[in-house]
Scaffold this motif. Structure first.
Motif, short mmCIF file in Angstrom:
data_model
loop_
_atom_site.label_atom_id
_atom_site.label_comp_id
_atom_site.label_asym_id
_atom_site.label_seq_id
_atom_site.Cartn_x
_atom_site.Cartn_y
_atom_site.Cartn_z
N PHE A 170 35.15 39.46 13.47
CA PHE A 170 36.54 39.61 13.89
C PHE A 170 37.47 38.86 12.92
O PHE A 170 37.22 37.70 12.59
CB PHE A 170 36.65 39.05 15.31
N ALA A 188 31.19 36.78 17.09
CA ALA A 188 31.58 37.70 18.16
C ALA A 188 30.34 38.45 18.59
O ALA A 188 29.62 39.00 17.76
CB ALA A 188 32.63 38.69 17.67
N ASP A 199 32.11 34.32 20.85
CA ASP A 199 33.27 35.10 21.31
C ASP A 199 32.74 36.34 22.01
O ASP A 199 32.29 37.30 21.38
CB ASP A 199 34.12 35.45 20.08
N ALA A 243 34.19 38.74 23.89
CA ALA A 243 35.32 39.55 24.36
C ALA A 243 34.87 40.84 25.04
O ALA A 243 35.57 41.38 25.89
CB ALA A 243 36.26 39.88 23.19
N THR A 249 37.99 37.14 27.35
CA THR A 249 39.36 37.66 27.35
C THR A 249 39.62 38.55 28.56
O THR A 249 38.69 39.15 29.12
CB THR A 249 39.64 38.47 26.07
N ARG A 279 48.46 38.65 27.54
CA ARG A 279 47.89 37.60 26.71
C ARG A 279 47.19 36.56 27.58
O ARG A 279 47.77 35.55 27.97
CB ARG A 279 48.96 36.91 25.83
C1 LIG Z 1 40.01 41.87 21.43
C2 LIG Z 1 39.22 40.70 20.96
C3 LIG Z 1 39.54 39.42 21.39
C4 LIG Z 1 40.59 39.22 22.44
O1 LIG Z 1 41.74 38.73 21.98
P1 LIG Z 1 42.88 38.33 23.01
O2 LIG Z 1 43.65 37.35 22.23
O3 LIG Z 1 42.22 37.70 24.21
O4 LIG Z 1 43.62 39.58 23.36
C5 LIG Z 1 38.78 38.36 20.94
N1 LIG Z 1 37.73 38.56 20.11
C6 LIG Z 1 37.37 39.78 19.72
C7 LIG Z 1 36.17 39.95 18.87
C8 LIG Z 1 38.12 40.88 20.11
O5 LIG Z 1 37.79 42.11 19.69
#
Ligand SMILES: *Cc1c(COP(=O)(O)O)cnc(C)c1O
Length: 369
Positions: A120, A163, A194, A196, A224, A235
């Motif tokens: 990411f 991630a 991470d 997400a 998230t 957010r």
């Molecule tokens: C979408 C995403 C996020 C989330 O970001 P926010 O700031 O919570 O909207 C975090 N890490 C990854 C890898 C993502 O794709």
């Protein structure tokens, strides 16, 4: 003070911020098209939990009041839903804020922040903003290379971001390999998992990270509300970590970093199991269908554990991907180009509703013809 020859005559930022190429989000609109199908930002095509939307509206009656800076009710609700200790949770304005606060608190000039080659993009940007040096580690088959990451870690490595599943590749690392990574990294290196897209994963070998975090002092998991919970506009994100790391995050964050409407909506969203299940099942079904049709059309898809697929556009990939993107855009279908990730021969396509995916696939079929 009298001007001095060796001082600049305008304010100068540290060098890190100027090295940042600003993050470019997915396109949201296109001129001359009635209906836009937005499959460019991995948003939830089913919207948000109705209970969350109601709570957001109700929060409109008390906009004069500061939010609860400790996010107590939301942390309680997350703890309840996920089986975690609320005292070891901190909330942020998106998980992006938490990633950036971790860099500011744990890495600076002279330090390095490690991520995998197609990890990411925010990891690189947050490291640079903090004055640290981002280090990109080559991947194997578009998947983070755990052994290469372990081998590259040294005295300067303050943070490793991973991630899992990764965006934009969609690839997943099983829990046993995450554990191997953690055991191979030095104890002074903070491992940030991470997760997400955790809620979308169906593979039994996966763990979002909570089990490892609970056992250690050096590992954090971030989550998230922007993806399966469908609250990207608000957010909202959170981290689960060891007490000392949570303490640091609570010191460096703004005292009211999460807005009251976000707290209210998030508290409902995390508890709406029916909505979450519907979004997960719809995604799994449609992801399989979209992947199958893309493959039939000659666009191989990287096996994805998220709410998107990464499709390869063949030998003449970079040109074909650019042409497909332009063609789809004229039809009002927005997807994501991948040059910023060093993957110009690929397009990332978020999974929409069955109807949206139908429009995408029909447009691509016309492109191929
Ligand atoms: C979408 C995403 C996020 C989330 O970001 P926010 O700031 O919570 O909207 C975090 N890490 C990854 C890898 C993502 O794709």
């Amino acid at each position: 003070m009298t001007p001095t020859a060796d001082l600049p005559d305008t304010p100068q930022p540290r060098s890190g911020p100027l090295a940042i190429a600003p993050y470019v989000g997915g396109k949201a609109s296109v001129g001359g098209v009635n209906r836009v199908v937005k499959l460019s930002s991995n948003e939830n095509p089913y919207g948000a939990s109705p209970a969350a939307t109601d709570a957001f509206r109700a929060a409109g009656d008390t906009l004069a009041l500061y939010p609860d800076g400790g996010a107590a009710a939301l942390r309680e609700a997350i703890g309840e839903a996920e089986g975690l200790d609320p005292a070891r949770i901190v909330c942020g304005a998106g998980s992006d804020e938490i990633l950036s606060l971790l860099c500011l608190a744990y890495a600076g000039p002279g330090d390095t922040v490690m991520h995998s080659a197609h990890g990411f993009l925010m990891y690189r940007l947050s490291a640079l903003a903090a004055g640290a040096e981002p280090i990109s580690i080559p991947e194997t088959d578009l998947t983070a290379d755990i052994d290469a990451m372990i081998a590259a870690a040294d005295a300067r490595t303050k943070i490793v971001f991973l991630a899992n599943p990764n965006n934009p590749t969609g690839t997943m690392i099983p829990e046993r390999d995450i554990r191997r990574l953690r055991h191979g990294l030095p104890p002074h290196t903070l491992l940030v998992l991470d997760a997400a897209y955790a809620e979308y994963v169906e593979d039994p070998d996966y763990d979002a990270g909570a089990r490892l975090v609970a056992e250690r002092e050096d590992t954090v998991m971030t989550r998230t509300f922007s993806k399966i919970h469908g609250l990207a506009a608000l957010r909202l994100g959170w981290a689960y970590g060891p007490a000392p790391v949570i303490d640091v995050l609570n010191r460096v964050r703004g005292p009211f970093n999460v807005s009251a409407p976000a707290l209210a909506a998030g508290t409902q969203a995390i508890a709406d199991d029916a909505f979450i299940a519907r979004a997960r099942d719809g995604n799994a079904r449609e992801r399989a269908r979209v992947a199958e049709v893309l493959e039939e059309m000659g666009f191989p898809v990287v096996p994805s554990h998220g709410n998107f697929v990464l499709a390869h556009f063949g030998e003449d990939g970079p040109r074909a991907a650019a042409e497909a993107d332009a063609f789809l855009q004229k039809r009002g279908v927005l997807i994501r180009r991948m040059e910023g990730y060093g993957l110009p021969a690929y397009l990332r396509i978020s999974i929409g509703t069955p109807e949206e995916n139908g429009l995408l696939l029909a447009a691509l079929r016309d492109f191929v013809a």
